[in-house]
Motif scaffolding. Sequence first.
Motif: not given
Ligand SMILES: [Zn+2]
Length: 312
Positions: A86-88, A211-213, A215-217
């Motif tokens: 996750d996150d990249g 994808i992990h969106t 903005n990560h909200y």
């Molecule tokens: Zn994350």
Amino acid sequence: MWYFKSIKNLYYNLLKAKSRILYGRPILVLMYHRVNDIKDDKLGQLTVSVKNFENQLRYFKDKYQILKLNEDWTSLKKSGLVITFDDGYADNIINALPLLEKYQIPATIFITTLNINTDKEFWWDRLGFDYSYCDELFYLPNFKERASKSNDTYKSITAYLNPLSNEDKERWFLKFEKINQIPFSPRDEYRSLNNLELKLLSEHPLITLGIHTHNHYPLENLTYEEQKRELILSIEKLDELTPNNIKYLALPHGSYNSETYKLISELNFSGSLLANNYYSSEKNKFSKKINRILIPDIKDKELLNYIKRFDF
Ligand SMILES: [Zn+2]
């Protein structure tokens, strides 16, 4: 009280047999974030050292049937195992990919597109730096009294910041750093993947991007329209680099509501990835809710004992 233990074991084995008859073999979908030898991981459990990561891959390769998210999960010969990140973070290509190549293990990397191709850090890493840097007694924006360091204080700052917009977070950080005289500047080893790295990953035979969106909200706090924007924007950002045909979404903080699943079906996603420390099975594939297990920075016996309780 040996008989308690053996009744417990019997009960556990019955549950296991029932689960295998109903749902087939378990599939352990593992959640990583970073593979790195940095020592100051304030939140803990987000970083696995390079050495431990290799130790883990060797063990998984030996014991499990390694799968991709989009593969057939039925009729497995062993318990299944899927690797996700996750996150990249940039260290996914710098440190993790060479080891995935060495052991020929596929993985899906879920990108938060906000910081790609910038030197910016995620807010939780910036908070980690700021918090470690400031004095035992420190100032919080808009409070006269000083706060003192403790796990609870750190947790409550995190909980306060998490739902704020990025603009509000930025304002908070600038104030916090000013009143506590913290010389923050983005550190290279905390950066996200850049455009070239993402392009290389998207063309790599072992790697799938998800994808992990943007903005990560936490999605549960957002309306249908806001969530839609988060998903579409992150897909577009990745497609600008190279057409990716994104099919999977990892939910930031594992957070969702009923609108999220409306969107998952409308946008034709093949699945969403949770963060609930639970094993998956083929039924999760159909429900599009895939359970995931966070892997800590452990190896050998400790790893074996940790993973055993999910191998149901
Ligand atoms: Zn994350």
